[in-house]
Enzyme design. Sequence first.
Site, mmCIF file in Angstrom:
data_model
loop_
_atom_site.group_PDB
_atom_site.id
_atom_site.type_symbol
_atom_site.label_atom_id
_atom_site.label_comp_id
_atom_site.label_asym_id
_atom_site.label_seq_id
_atom_site.Cartn_x
_atom_site.Cartn_y
_atom_site.Cartn_z
ATOM 1 N N GLU A 26 -22.714 124.803 0.176
ATOM 2 C CA GLU A 26 -22.705 123.391 -0.177
ATOM 3 C C GLU A 26 -22.986 122.558 1.058
ATOM 4 O O GLU A 26 -23.134 123.092 2.165
ATOM 5 C CB GLU A 26 -21.342 123.006 -0.758
ATOM 6 N N ARG A 46 9.342 124.059 3.366
ATOM 7 C CA ARG A 46 10.681 123.869 2.796
ATOM 8 C C ARG A 46 11.405 122.677 3.421
ATOM 9 O O ARG A 46 12.394 122.192 2.859
ATOM 10 C CB ARG A 46 11.517 125.137 2.986
ATOM 11 N N LYS A 66 -9.271 121.557 -3.506
ATOM 12 C CA LYS A 66 -9.795 120.398 -2.776
ATOM 13 C C LYS A 66 -8.691 119.927 -1.833
ATOM 14 O O LYS A 66 -7.960 118.963 -2.116
ATOM 15 C CB LYS A 66 -10.227 119.311 -3.748
ATOM 16 N N ARG A 100 -8.338 118.474 -11.894
ATOM 17 C CA ARG A 100 -8.645 119.244 -10.689
ATOM 18 C C ARG A 100 -7.608 118.994 -9.609
ATOM 19 O O ARG A 100 -7.221 119.919 -8.881
ATOM 20 C CB ARG A 100 -10.048 118.905 -10.178
#
Length: 289
Positions: free
Chosen positions: A185, A106, A152, A53
């Site tokens: 959530e 960058r 995440k 993940r």
Amino acid sequence: MSEPTCWLNGEFVQASEASISIFDHGLLYGDGVFEGIRFYNRRAFRLHEHLLRLQRSAAAILLELPYSLDEFAAAIEHLVAGFPEPDGYLRVVATRGKGALGVDPRSCPCGSAFIVADQLALISEERRRQGARLICATTRRLPADGLDPRIKSLNYLNHVLARIEANNVGADEAVLLNAQGHVTEGTADNIFVVRDGRLMTPPVSDGALEGVTRSVILELAPTLGIVAEECTLNLYDLYTADECLLSGTGAELIPVAEIDGRRMRDCPGPVSEALQRAYTATVRSSAAD
């Protein structure tokens, strides 16, 4: 307990001595990704899933991880082996690295990474036994068309704001809704409800994190004869549930006693208790392998 050890860009140092540049874009702009991993009996639980993940989150934001997954795994094994207790928590972080002021990535020639082992308790054991008290926050979950919930990332500001709402009223946790008013959530955990023996949790498409512990619960439920499904949930579904529980690497499994002052019928209920037993057995089995 001795001071936690940290792995920082390939070197092991005491946590108090670890430092990153004030020009690191992870600090300046939340430009990075992370994983939280539990270890039991000196074995990281579901390590492969967590590192995959991390890799997917990094790929989604065009961040090249500065170390391979094997190198992360070796560092984790070393930290866990040297931790003063057999059980604990790991935080794995990868950032864009040091660069110039301004959001342009960058200017960051090389990413940065660190891992720290410590203890983490999202709720007291007394409150866990009694059941958590939740509120529904006015702060909304970032929409999936703005930031995919499967990433995440280090940007948790809306979760922090929701947690402040819970703190302000003496609640243990806050539930975030999406722009359509659907349940997503908690601030650091996934949420499940039970009605008539049926286990339900919001889908990723509504804004829920694709949680590792959430996946374990969805795997365990059918083995216990529990019908489990991902489906859109509204406040009504929370308010009228027979049971409710939170899940997450940090949270593990937490039964919920009330939401916005509405008491759950059972806390913990039979489904929650069965899942807790099965989860504990899974963790112990993994740690004994």
